[in-house]
Design a protein around this motif. Structure first.
Motif, PDB file in Angstrom:
ATOM      1  N   ASP A 160      -7.370   3.691 -23.289  1.00 57.49           N
ATOM      2  CA  ASP A 160      -6.098   3.956 -23.947  1.00 57.49           C
ATOM      3  C   ASP A 160      -6.232   5.115 -24.936  1.00 57.49           C
ATOM      4  OD1 ASP A 160      -6.600   2.569 -26.858  1.00 57.49           O
ATOM      5  OD2 ASP A 160      -7.618   1.503 -25.234  1.00 57.49           O
ATOM      6  N   PRO A 161      -5.108   5.719 -25.339  1.00 57.53           N
ATOM      7  CA  PRO A 161      -5.159   6.861 -26.266  1.00 57.53           C
ATOM      8  C   PRO A 161      -5.834   6.541 -27.602  1.00 57.53           C
ATOM      9  CG  PRO A 161      -3.005   6.734 -25.223  1.00 57.53           C
ATOM     10  CD  PRO A 161      -3.744   5.485 -24.831  1.00 57.53           C
ATOM     11  N   GLN A 162      -5.659   5.310 -28.114  1.00 61.14           N
ATOM     12  CA  GLN A 162      -6.285   4.941 -29.383  1.00 61.14           C
ATOM     13  C   GLN A 162      -7.807   4.984 -29.270  1.00 61.14           C
ATOM     14  OE1 GLN A 162      -6.001   0.844 -30.630  1.00 61.14           O
ATOM     15  NE2 GLN A 162      -6.044   1.383 -32.794  1.00 61.14           N
ATOM     16  N   SER A 163      -8.350   4.436 -28.191  1.00 55.88           N
ATOM     17  CA  SER A 163      -9.807   4.432 -28.001  1.00 55.88           C
ATOM     18  C   SER A 163     -10.331   5.845 -27.793  1.00 55.88           C
ATOM     19  CB  SER A 163     -10.179   3.548 -26.808  1.00 55.88           C
ATOM     20  OG  SER A 163      -9.920   2.185 -27.086  1.00 55.88           O
ATOM     21  N   ARG A 164      -9.571   6.667 -27.068  1.00 51.98           N
ATOM     22  CA  ARG A 164      -9.985   8.062 -26.872  1.00 51.98           C
ATOM     23  C   ARG A 164     -10.046   8.781 -28.216  1.00 51.98           C
ATOM     24  NH1 ARG A 164      -7.004   9.102 -23.068  1.00 51.98           N
ATOM     25  NH2 ARG A 164      -8.463   9.290 -21.349  1.00 51.98           N
ATOM     26  N   ARG A 165      -9.102   8.495 -29.085  1.00 54.61           N
ATOM     27  CA  ARG A 165      -9.085   9.131 -30.417  1.00 54.61           C
ATOM     28  C   ARG A 165     -10.299   8.699 -31.236  1.00 54.61           C
ATOM     29  NH1 ARG A 165      -4.381   7.899 -31.402  1.00 54.61           N
ATOM     30  NH2 ARG A 165      -4.623   6.072 -32.749  1.00 54.61           N
ATOM     31  N   TYR A 166     -10.651   7.413 -31.179  1.00 52.60           N
ATOM     32  CA  TYR A 166     -11.844   6.936 -31.889  1.00 52.60           C
ATOM     33  C   TYR A 166     -13.095   7.658 -31.388  1.00 52.60           C
ATOM     34  CZ  TYR A 166     -10.077   2.985 -34.653  1.00 52.60           C
ATOM     35  OH  TYR A 166      -9.473   2.206 -35.605  1.00 52.60           O
ATOM     36  N   ILE A 167     -13.195   7.810 -30.069  1.00 48.96           N
ATOM     37  CA  ILE A 167     -14.376   8.461 -29.488  1.00 48.96           C
ATOM     38  C   ILE A 167     -14.454   9.915 -29.926  1.00 48.96           C
ATOM     39  CG2 ILE A 167     -15.426   9.218 -27.314  1.00 48.96           C
ATOM     40  CD1 ILE A 167     -14.315   6.618 -26.060  1.00 48.96           C
TER      41      ILE A 167
END
Length: 218
Positions: A160-167
């Motif tokens: 999801d976009p949230q996890s991509r942002r964390y990475i």
């Protein structure tokens, strides 16, 4: 911090890697791009010492620790977690494998949980996690021993976009701390966003290699 010279790897009649020479420096993210079967994963496994039977040389120019493997954090495509236990238990297990214990281990677990955005889910079983949360935890397990070189093999597949942002935020922090990151991806927009240099590989050969902004102009 890492030099590869004339690295070759052959599987029977298939030349997976052909005369690969590369240099990786601290504080940079290197994008590794190529179609399926191009040799990306083979190259990453050679760098991470999973594959040790190859021709050519691989040299860590700044290996200050007793074992060069200690400076590497490897995140494979496959999620390598025990889903029947909690995130904390998974991190504790991997931390102990890296030789961490006691307060040092607890401190690193808390730091990693904060970095991957899972502090409030630390005591939840991984089986209840979303795909993106599992991906983030998978990365966290490879960062516990504060490696200098982090290898990421397509870490954002199906998230999801949230996890991509964390990475992406993690990668920026790692670069600020002087780490080198090798980031394999099929997504050119990711390479443009987070990588300083890009390596295009096809059929075991390097097709292009250089700064992202220069390659984009070409």
């Amino acid at each position: 911090m890492l030099n590869l010279k004339s690295v070759k790897k052959q599987y029977e009649r298939n030349m997976a890697l052909n005369d690969i020479s590369l240099n990786f420096s601290r504080g940079k993210c290197y994008g590794l791009v190529g179609p399926n079967g191009a040799g990306k994963t083979t190259l990453l496994k050679i760098i991470s010492s999973i594959i040790q039977d190859f021709d050519g040389s691989l040299t860590f120019t700044e290996a200050s620790r007793a074992n060069s493997k200690e400076i590497i954090g490897y995140i494979p495509q496959e999620i390598c977690l025990e889903e029947t236990v909690t995130a904390w238990d998974n991190l504790s297990f991997f931390g102990k494998i890296y030789g961490l214990k006691g307060q040092t281990l607890k401190l690193r677990i808390n730091e990693v949980l904060n970095d991957i955005g899972l502090t409030d889910k630390a005591k939840h079983k991984v089986s209840a996690y979303s795909g993106g949360m599992k991906r983030r935890l998978n990365i966290g397990c490879a960062l516990l021993h504060t490696p200098d070189l982090i290898i990421m093999d397509e870490p954002t597949i199906g998230i999801d976009p949230q996890s991509r942002r964390y990475i992406f935020n993690m990668i920026e922090k790692l670069k600020e701390h002087g780490c080198a990151i090798i980031y394999a991806s099929h997504y050119m927009e990711e390479i443009e966003q987070i990588c300083d240099e890009a390596i295009f590989i096809d059929k075991g050969n390097i097709a292009e290699n250089g700064r992202v902004d220069v390659l984009l102009q070409k």
